[in-house]
Scaffold this active site. Structure first.
Site, PDB file in Angstrom:
ATOM      1  N   SER A  29      -3.023  -2.232  -1.720  1.00  0.00           N
ATOM      2  CA  SER A  29      -3.498  -1.173  -2.613  1.00  0.00           C
ATOM      3  C   SER A  29      -4.966  -1.345  -2.982  1.00  0.00           C
ATOM      4  O   SER A  29      -5.697  -0.362  -3.123  1.00  0.00           O
ATOM      5  CB  SER A  29      -2.656  -1.153  -3.894  1.00  0.00           C
ATOM      6  OG  SER A  29      -1.297  -0.895  -3.601  1.00  0.00           O
ATOM      7  N   GLU A  85       1.432 -14.938  -2.348  1.00  0.00           N
ATOM      8  CA  GLU A  85       2.718 -15.542  -1.998  1.00  0.00           C
ATOM      9  C   GLU A  85       2.544 -16.613  -0.918  1.00  0.00           C
ATOM     10  O   GLU A  85       3.117 -17.710  -1.000  1.00  0.00           O
ATOM     11  CB  GLU A  85       3.665 -14.449  -1.513  1.00  0.00           C
ATOM     12  CG  GLU A  85       5.131 -14.814  -1.544  1.00  0.00           C
ATOM     13  CD  GLU A  85       6.012 -13.632  -1.198  1.00  0.00           C
ATOM     14  OE1 GLU A  85       6.894 -13.801  -0.338  1.00  0.00           O
ATOM     15  OE2 GLU A  85       5.827 -12.547  -1.786  1.00  0.00           O
ATOM     16  N   GLY A 118      -1.037  -7.454   4.660  1.00  0.00           N
ATOM     17  CA  GLY A 118      -0.600  -6.820   3.420  1.00  0.00           C
ATOM     18  C   GLY A 118      -1.724  -6.819   2.415  1.00  0.00           C
ATOM     19  O   GLY A 118      -2.904  -6.783   2.781  1.00  0.00           O
ATOM     20  N   ASP A 175      -3.229  -8.241  -1.698  1.00  0.00           N
ATOM     21  CA  ASP A 175      -3.508  -9.493  -2.410  1.00  0.00           C
ATOM     22  C   ASP A 175      -2.224 -10.181  -2.866  1.00  0.00           C
ATOM     23  O   ASP A 175      -2.164 -11.411  -2.951  1.00  0.00           O
ATOM     24  CB  ASP A 175      -4.397  -9.209  -3.618  1.00  0.00           C
ATOM     25  CG  ASP A 175      -5.768  -8.678  -3.216  1.00  0.00           C
ATOM     26  OD1 ASP A 175      -6.204  -8.953  -2.088  1.00  0.00           O
ATOM     27  OD2 ASP A 175      -6.386  -7.968  -4.033  1.00  0.00           O
ATOM     28  N   GLY A 225       0.830  -1.194   0.000  1.00  0.00           N
ATOM     29  CA  GLY A 225       0.000   0.000   0.000  1.00  0.00           C
ATOM     30  C   GLY A 225       0.865   1.245   0.000  1.00  0.00           C
ATOM     31  O   GLY A 225       1.705   1.460  -0.853  1.00  0.00           O
TER      32      GLY A 225
END
Length: 612
Positions: free
Chosen positions: A325, A215, A208, A210, A153
């Protein structure tokens, strides 16, 4: 103090309220003010008018803790414009909970209730009894592996974790935290864990966006998902000289698409028989889905009593605390983008199943000689415009989320289209309103699906479509595509060939703040299908019209002549472009030949589904 069966009742002091009679039963706590009146109570520094009688259900309690002896305040009362009240020192315990606002898709609000009494043992007894009830809550985790992306982000990963970490601490959930230092860091750690090491955790949490979740997902599934590959593109031949029948519909509106069935209704063996091409394929006993059997938290133990973890898995769950984001996965699975709400879903042990797309890359470029390479995606796989945007945005990562605007504008103005050939598995279309499965017809699925929008069923909490049994008759394709016989009575492979501006496969709705309904508003979290969206080459203004509709709630971005929309469990893709790039949950995969299949309910997520 009274004990009536499972009911506990005694007189305590509630901070900012006064002396109350508190009752504990299997459902929660309730209290009644001994002296009736209007009081002002505190809820996370926000004062609210409190009713004389109130309660909190155990389903809304995430922790209870004994705290130091201290002040319990009597209710404040107004005297000449001043708030006055007395305070008494006593032993105290705090019940930590939350309440859900009446408006849907609003963040859950933390609350706390501080009780006091002169007797320490009585406070300890209440803490023990409340803990006993909330620990009985099904599926609440005790230990979690946490990965924090510090730069996601706008670089808010660490701050997001610092905000929610005290909630986990109060709930006595142990967390082993790793702050990632590079791309692939989480993948490397998770994929290197032995099953015994992994079984010491109840789940893995990604703090975090996507990309980090992708991951984590690939790290956990790379060596533990044992299933045959979907058919390779080279297994299909669209020549009339082939031994397979070539079937065209009687209706002339086929849009250049051909239908193919085996002459005898059977299919040839897939490449899953070859050890060279199936490094992940397990030859052990199968449950009919190409996945080894498992029991509860871990799979069956070997002679050394070592745990074997495989997927699907009823216990082990993944979680996301949004800090990215777009955070499309969180919004699609909880209905909101709020770190505290997501943390509470995890602590309370909420669980929903989530479809995962298995993406097999057969060739990186037309001239390359590659071994099959497997990746997994939870929300979206996109080519053309979507792949170009994510590739271009990497140049501007330092700009944060605004980089997608810059990259998207640049790619849109370039208006590139790509020659490609897509084959997808058509299946019977189940109508949850009537309970009838409709087999394929000659008209395009996109027009059929568009006309059904008025009756579409939106995925929500306790979704009836997602909760259908996995072996239900309306999902014949799921079993067919993961076994050697990829054709069934109600399915056939269709082909679409031409120039495309974009090829998108939405596994879930992909809702986000810029696309409130997502790419496909009625996509489900665990129905065993993805939504294949093929946008054919068209003038730039038309494509802009399509993209702008995505940003408007209630609009239909798929209702265009140049857009094909197919609901399918599997498809293959071939392009002759040298630098073909795919976008998998925001991560880049270079591939010109891929096969994609949906693995229904492959993982469980700490979430409860979107509230509608």
């Amino acid at each position: 103090m009274e004990r009536n069966g499972k009911v506990l009742r005694s007189t305590l002091f509630l901070d900012q309220v006064g002396e109350v009679v508190v009752t504990l039963d299997p459902y929660g706590l309730s209290w009644k003010l001994l002296h009736r009146g209007s009081v002002v109570s505190s809820c996370l520094c926000m004062k609210r008018h409190s009713k004389i009688e109130t309660e909190i259900k155990f389903s809304n309690v995430y922790a209870v803790e004994l705290i130091d002896r201290g002040l319990i305040h009597d209710p404040a009362w107004n005297s000449g414009g001043f708030l006055l009240g007395r305070s008494s020192e006593m032993y105290r315990f705090v019940v930590h909970g939350f309440h859900k606002p009446k408006t849907c898709r609003s963040p859950w609000v933390l609350s706390e209730y501080t009780f006091g009494h002169e007797d320490l043992q009585k406070c300890q007894m209440w803490v023990e009894d409340i803990n006993a009830y909330i620990k009985d809550g099904a599926g609440r985790p005790k230990s979690l592996l946490v990965f924090v992306h510090p730069l996601c982000g706008k670089g808010k990963g660490n701050k997001t974790w610092e905000m929610v970490a005290p909630i986990f601490s109060r709930a006595k959930v142990q967390t082993k935290v790793t702050v990632t230092k590079r791309a692939g860091h989480a993948f490397d750690i998770i994929s290197s864990l032995s099953d015994r090491e992994l079984s010491s955790f109840d789940g893995i949490v990604a703090v975090g966006g996507d990309g980090l979740f992708n991951e984590v997902l690939n790290g956990i599934l790379s060596s533990r998902h044992k299933a045959p590959y979907p058919p390779a593109p080279t297994e299909f031949s669209y020549s009339v000289n082939d031994e397979k029948d070539q079937i065209f519909g009687n209706n002339s509106n086929n849009n250049g698409r051909a239908y193919y069935n085996d002459k005898n209704g059977s299919s040839t063996e897939t490449s899953s028989k070859s050890d060279d091409h199936e490094p992940l394929l397990l030859t052990s006993e199968s449950n009919g889905l190409g996945i080894s059997k498992f029991t509860n938290k871990c799979g069956p133990c070997n002679t050394d009593q070592n745990p074997v973890i495989s997927f699907p898995n009823d216990w082990f769950r993944l979680g996301i605390i949004p800090a990215g984001s777009t955070d499309a996965i969180v919004i699609s699975t909880t209905g909101m983008r709020d770190p505290v709400t997501s943390a509470l879903h995890i602590i309370l042990g909420k669980r929903i199943s989530l479809d995962i797309a298995q993406v097999v890359r057969w060739k990186t470029s037309p001239s390359s000689m590659d071994l099959p390479y497997v990746r997994y995606a939870a929300s979206f796989a996109g080519y053309g415009f979507y792949g170009d945007v994510i590739k271009e945005s990497e140049k501007y990562r330092w700009m944060g989320p605004v980089r997608y605007d810059i990259a998207g504008t640049k790619v849109f103005l370039e208006h590139r289209s790509y020659e490609a050939e897509i084959a997808f598995l058509e299946t019977g279309k189940f109508d949850p309103l009537t309970g009838i499965t409709h087999t394929g017809g000659n008209k395009t699925q996109s027009s059929q699906l568009s006309r059904q929008n008025s009756n579409r069923v939106i995925c929500r909490m306790n979704c009836a479509v997602c909760n259908e049994p996995k072996n239900s008759a309306q999902f014949p394709s799921n079993r067919a595509i993961t076994s050697p016989n990829i054709h069934s009575e109600n399915s056939r492979w269709l082909q679409s060939k031409g120039r495309f501006l974009s090829v998108g496969a939405a596994i879930i709705s992909c809702r986000n703040e810029r696309a409130p309904d997502g790419l496909v508003a009625d996509a489900h979290l665990a129905d065993g299908f993805l939504h294949l969206i093929l946008v054919k080459d068209c003038p730039r203004p038309y494509y802009l019209w399509h993209l702008t509709r995505l940003t408007r709630s209630g609009s239909d971005p798929l209702n265009f002549d140049f857009v094909e929309h197919h609901k399918t469990p599997a498809f293959t893709f071939v392009s002759s472009h040298d630098e073909s790039v795919w976008n998998l949950d925001g991560e880049i995969l270079q591939a010109c030949q891929v096969s994609v299949q949906v693995c229904r309910g492959l993982i469980n997520l700490f979430a409860s589904g979107p509230e509608v």
